[in-house]
Design a protein around this motif. Structure first.
Motif, PDB file in Angstrom:
ATOM      1  N   GLY A 215     -11.774  -4.189 -58.796  1.00 37.73           N
ATOM      2  CA  GLY A 215     -12.937  -3.704 -59.059  1.00 37.73           C
ATOM      3  C   GLY A 215     -13.221  -2.230 -58.599  1.00 37.73           C
ATOM      4  O   GLY A 215     -14.212  -1.477 -58.857  1.00 37.73           O
ATOM      5  N   GLY A 216     -12.430  -1.596 -57.832  1.00 41.04           N
ATOM      6  CA  GLY A 216     -12.367  -0.419 -57.213  1.00 41.04           C
ATOM      7  C   GLY A 216     -11.315   0.139 -56.781  1.00 41.04           C
ATOM      8  O   GLY A 216     -10.207  -0.362 -56.915  1.00 41.04           O
ATOM      9  N   PRO A 217     -11.195   1.345 -56.395  1.00 38.18           N
ATOM     10  CA  PRO A 217     -10.077   2.049 -56.094  1.00 38.18           C
ATOM     11  C   PRO A 217      -9.399   1.700 -54.738  1.00 38.18           C
ATOM     12  O   PRO A 217     -10.234   1.520 -53.817  1.00 38.18           O
ATOM     13  CB  PRO A 217     -10.538   3.619 -55.986  1.00 38.18           C
ATOM     14  N   VAL A 218      -8.034   1.650 -54.846  1.00 39.84           N
ATOM     15  CA  VAL A 218      -7.160   1.243 -53.768  1.00 39.84           C
ATOM     16  C   VAL A 218      -5.926   2.161 -53.452  1.00 39.84           C
ATOM     17  O   VAL A 218      -5.706   2.693 -54.559  1.00 39.84           O
ATOM     18  CB  VAL A 218      -7.009  -0.290 -53.633  1.00 39.84           C
ATOM     19  N   VAL A 219      -5.651   2.160 -52.218  1.00 34.92           N
ATOM     20  CA  VAL A 219      -4.374   2.856 -52.154  1.00 34.92           C
ATOM     21  C   VAL A 219      -3.291   1.773 -51.367  1.00 34.92           C
ATOM     22  O   VAL A 219      -3.577   1.203 -50.672  1.00 34.92           O
ATOM     23  CB  VAL A 219      -4.423   3.848 -50.880  1.00 34.92           C
ATOM     24  N   CYS A 220      -2.194   1.813 -52.261  1.00 32.94           N
ATOM     25  CA  CYS A 220      -1.020   0.903 -51.721  1.00 32.94           C
ATOM     26  C   CYS A 220       0.298   1.766 -50.971  1.00 32.94           C
ATOM     27  O   CYS A 220       0.493   2.696 -51.705  1.00 32.94           O
ATOM     28  CB  CYS A 220      -0.618   0.017 -52.877  1.00 32.94           C
ATOM     29  N   SER A 221       0.557   1.196 -49.883  1.00 31.18           N
ATOM     30  CA  SER A 221       1.570   2.036 -49.467  1.00 31.18           C
ATOM     31  C   SER A 221       2.060   1.240 -48.080  1.00 31.18           C
ATOM     32  O   SER A 221       1.364   0.646 -47.502  1.00 31.18           O
ATOM     33  CB  SER A 221       0.857   3.296 -48.567  1.00 31.18           C
ATOM     34  N   GLY A 222       3.531   1.276 -48.014  1.00 30.85           N
ATOM     35  CA  GLY A 222       4.019   0.636 -46.895  1.00 30.85           C
ATOM     36  C   GLY A 222       3.645  -1.011 -46.818  1.00 30.85           C
ATOM     37  O   GLY A 222       3.798  -1.389 -45.643  1.00 30.85           O
ATOM     38  N   GLY A 223       3.413  -1.519 -48.003  1.00 23.31           N
ATOM     39  CA  GLY A 223       3.239  -2.930 -48.014  1.00 23.31           C
ATOM     40  C   GLY A 223       1.634  -3.397 -47.631  1.00 23.31           C
ATOM     41  O   GLY A 223       1.512  -4.691 -47.632  1.00 23.31           O
ATOM     42  N   VAL A 224       0.842  -2.497 -47.474  1.00 23.49           N
ATOM     43  CA  VAL A 224      -0.472  -2.707 -47.194  1.00 23.49           C
ATOM     44  C   VAL A 224      -1.486  -1.977 -48.586  1.00 23.49           C
ATOM     45  O   VAL A 224      -0.933  -1.092 -48.808  1.00 23.49           O
ATOM     46  CB  VAL A 224      -1.045  -2.082 -45.993  1.00 23.49           C
ATOM     47  N   THR A 225      -2.420  -2.795 -48.789  1.00 23.56           N
ATOM     48  CA  THR A 225      -3.451  -2.246 -49.541  1.00 23.56           C
ATOM     49  C   THR A 225      -4.893  -2.030 -49.060  1.00 23.56           C
ATOM     50  O   THR A 225      -5.234  -2.907 -48.334  1.00 23.56           O
ATOM     51  CB  THR A 225      -3.608  -3.333 -50.716  1.00 23.56           C
ATOM     52  N   VAL A 226      -5.383  -0.895 -49.116  1.00 22.56           N
ATOM     53  CA  VAL A 226      -6.719  -0.530 -48.386  1.00 22.56           C
ATOM     54  C   VAL A 226      -7.934   0.139 -49.615  1.00 22.56           C
ATOM     55  O   VAL A 226      -7.118   0.921 -50.455  1.00 22.56           O
ATOM     56  CB  VAL A 226      -6.620   0.349 -47.328  1.00 22.56           C
ATOM     57  N   PRO A 227      -8.745  -0.251 -49.454  1.00 24.57           N
ATOM     58  CA  PRO A 227      -9.926   0.652 -50.387  1.00 24.57           C
ATOM     59  C   PRO A 227     -10.063   1.899 -50.061  1.00 24.57           C
ATOM     60  O   PRO A 227      -9.895   2.090 -49.062  1.00 24.57           O
ATOM     61  CB  PRO A 227     -11.239  -0.537 -50.052  1.00 24.57           C
ATOM     62  N   TRP A 228     -10.376   2.732 -51.395  1.00 26.74           N
ATOM     63  CA  TRP A 228     -10.684   4.114 -50.921  1.00 26.74           C
ATOM     64  C   TRP A 228     -12.413   4.079 -50.988  1.00 26.74           C
ATOM     65  O   TRP A 228     -12.807   3.416 -52.080  1.00 26.74           O
ATOM     66  CB  TRP A 228     -10.163   5.102 -52.101  1.00 26.74           C
ATOM     67  N   THR A 229     -13.112   4.605 -49.996  1.00 28.12           N
ATOM     68  CA  THR A 229     -14.426   4.395 -50.361  1.00 28.12           C
ATOM     69  C   THR A 229     -15.064   5.716 -50.271  1.00 28.12           C
ATOM     70  O   THR A 229     -16.520   6.025 -49.995  1.00 28.12           O
ATOM     71  CB  THR A 229     -14.974   3.862 -48.810  1.00 28.12           C
TER      72      THR A 229
END
Length: 161
Positions: free
Chosen positions: A57-71
């Motif tokens: 439901g929102g923007p995320v960044v996937c890199s190096g095996g991790v996924t984090v939200p963009w706030t």
């Protein structure tokens, strides 16, 4: 495989987490705390860069095996570069979780003067198993105002890329 430093704050673990040990597989929602002080966390800060995608439901960044939200606010950029401290987040929303194997655990101790964090007074104590409860009552020498409290654990998390 990539190893990331992840801060798991005491209150997050005590509220909604389960203790874990070195060698355990864990699955957590992670986010990048871009406000972590450079002076205190320089060695543990991480950089994540990648395309911004829609997930949960929102923007995320996937890199190096991790996924984090963009706030951030406004239109999503095509790529994003985030620098900060990876943290476990149980209360911030819904986005894909990251799974990895715990390769190291250190209890984070911090010095406080009254209610203020004292820069340069952080300690890391290696343990094999994460505690469920942390030392919240600071211990100060008689007559001293500086006290120490455990504020969580710093985890070396190995993830598949």
């Amino acid at each position: 495989m990539t190893v990331w430093n992840v801060m798991y704050e005491d209150w997050q673990l005590e509220c909604c987490g389960d203790p874990f040990a070195v060698g355990d597989e864990v699955t957590w929602r992670l986010m990048v705390d871009t406000t972590a002080p450079e002076r205190e966390w320089r060695a543990e800060l991480t950089e994540i860069e990648g395309p911004v995608e829609s997930a949960g439901g929102g923007p995320v960044v996937c890199s190096g095996g991790v996924t984090v939200p963009w706030t951030g606010s406004g239109a999503w950029p095509p790529r994003l570069h985030l620098r900060g401290l990876l943290r476990v987040e149980h209360h911030g929303g819904e986005w894909p979780r990251t799974t990895g194997v715990v390769r190291g655990i250190q209890v984070v101790g911090q010095g406080f003067l009254e209610e203020n964090l004292v820069p340069g007074k952080r300690t890391l104590r290696p343990v094999d198993r994460c505690p469920k409860r942390f030392e919240h009552v600071g211990r100060a020498a008689a007559g001293a105002k500086l006290r120490r409290e455990e504020t969580g654990v710093l985890v070396a998390l190995e993830v598949e890329v």
